[in-house]
Design a protein around this motif. Sequence first.
Motif, PDB file in Angstrom:
ATOM      1  N   LYS A  74      -1.086   3.379   8.932  1.00  0.00           N
ATOM      2  CA  LYS A  74      -2.099   2.629   9.681  1.00  0.00           C
ATOM      3  C   LYS A  74      -2.939   1.779   8.719  1.00  0.00           C
ATOM      4  O   LYS A  74      -3.140   2.147   7.560  1.00  0.00           O
ATOM      5  CB  LYS A  74      -3.014   3.595  10.440  1.00  0.00           C
ATOM      6  N   VAL A  75      -3.437   0.669   9.259  1.00  0.00           N
ATOM      7  CA  VAL A  75      -4.298  -0.205   8.455  1.00  0.00           C
ATOM      8  C   VAL A  75      -5.756   0.165   8.732  1.00  0.00           C
ATOM      9  O   VAL A  75      -6.193   0.200   9.881  1.00  0.00           O
ATOM     10  CB  VAL A  75      -4.054  -1.694   8.794  1.00  0.00           C
ATOM     11  N   TYR A  76      -6.490   0.451   7.668  1.00  0.00           N
ATOM     12  CA  TYR A  76      -7.896   0.835   7.794  1.00  0.00           C
ATOM     13  C   TYR A  76      -8.795  -0.301   7.322  1.00  0.00           C
ATOM     14  O   TYR A  76      -8.508  -0.962   6.318  1.00  0.00           O
ATOM     15  CB  TYR A  76      -8.179   2.093   6.959  1.00  0.00           C
ATOM     16  N   GLN A  77      -9.878  -0.516   8.074  1.00  0.00           N
ATOM     17  CA  GLN A  77     -10.891  -1.497   7.670  1.00  0.00           C
ATOM     18  C   GLN A  77     -11.922  -0.764   6.825  1.00  0.00           C
ATOM     19  O   GLN A  77     -12.528   0.207   7.275  1.00  0.00           O
ATOM     20  CB  GLN A  77     -11.571  -2.078   8.911  1.00  0.00           C
ATOM     21  N   MET A  78     -12.098  -1.223   5.598  1.00  0.00           N
ATOM     22  CA  MET A  78     -13.069  -0.593   4.702  1.00  0.00           C
ATOM     23  C   MET A  78     -14.183  -1.578   4.388  1.00  0.00           C
ATOM     24  O   MET A  78     -13.921  -2.661   3.851  1.00  0.00           O
ATOM     25  CB  MET A  78     -12.386  -0.153   3.414  1.00  0.00           C
ATOM     26  N   ASN A  79     -15.396  -1.211   4.724  1.00  0.00           N
ATOM     27  CA  ASN A  79     -16.555  -2.040   4.400  1.00  0.00           C
ATOM     28  C   ASN A  79     -17.176  -1.482   3.130  1.00  0.00           C
ATOM     29  O   ASN A  79     -17.738  -0.386   3.126  1.00  0.00           O
ATOM     30  CB  ASN A  79     -17.556  -2.026   5.554  1.00  0.00           C
TER      31      ASN A  79
END
Length: 376
Positions: A74-79
């Motif tokens: 899965k692709v995770y959004q990391m801020n």
Amino acid sequence: MSKKSLSHIRNFSIIAHIDHGKSTLADRLLEVTGTIDKRVMKEQMMDTMEIERERGITIKANATRLHFTAADGKVYQMNFIDTPGHVDFAYEVSRSLTACEGALLVVDAAQGVEAQTLANVYTAIENDLEILPVLNKIDLPSAEPEKVKAQIEDLIGIPADDALPCSAKTGMGVAAILQAIVDKVPPPQGDPDAPAKGLLVDAWYDNYLGVVVLVRLLDGKLMRGSKVKLMNADRTYVIDRVGILHPQEAQRFRAVDVIHAGEVGVFTAAMKEVADAQVGDTIADFTAANQGLITPLPGFKSVPPMVFCGLYPTEGDDYEKLKDALAKLRLNDTSFTYINEHSPALGHGFRCGFLGLLHMDIIQTRLEREYNLDLV
């Protein structure tokens, strides 16, 4: 946006003592995730001020969004919120940590835990962040990983058995750090369907965009046309653009359609006055705030200035220019104070308060360089 989609967001920061390799690790994170094109990659990519690059330190908190494909496919959004490391800028660290759920604790495997590491990590613990110890510079002959792990456990009181070894210089171990963020840092809590509510993390003045506000959105969503209220300032604005910060863009601004709950983003709203955006204020949906449905978030701790000095323009005609420059710098830095002062010898100027000597030196250097002022 469903509640399930919050599970793909991770908000994290990096805590480190000055010179322990935080900015270098930040560069490798940008590189490994493909956020920055290798052709334009340079050192200290997250440090935007000339003075930061020159001195090899981070002064201003900064943020960018990374995308990482984890082991589960899965692709995770990391801020990622980058924070300063020097003791004078502890207020920037506490402000940034409030917007995160996790933090990488970067310790030099040769030098071990140092005083500022302790101060910043305790701030993170106060904010209930998940802390992941990282042993940097593991490739140095003088590295003593086992000794440093024991130091982390003894001095900080967090387990360090599974501390992540890495070399920010070569990129060794960086992918494993990103995977650990996915596995161990909890996703943000928030209701995407509730009225918009967020925390004003930082704000600055941009010559092209005006006042730019960095927000960690807790509930709801923000988009162009959203009517919002800054609850402590009791001011209302209509958002004219939303985006994310990206080090490769002009003005670091990349436009997006919507900022969703759990995300970190930026917006502009035709704010003319730099004093309008108070760091720590609550940004709320206008209608819900007026109906009493939203309570303001607890504000940030204010840090009193410790060092004072008088600043006077060499040319008396530059007084208004200095006043305007101080107002713009204060927007980014609420811990720096100034009041009018008059000296029989030097004329009109300002008595300024700073957190420390480095803080004072940097403000003075920025006034001279960025605003072309000659100061006494």
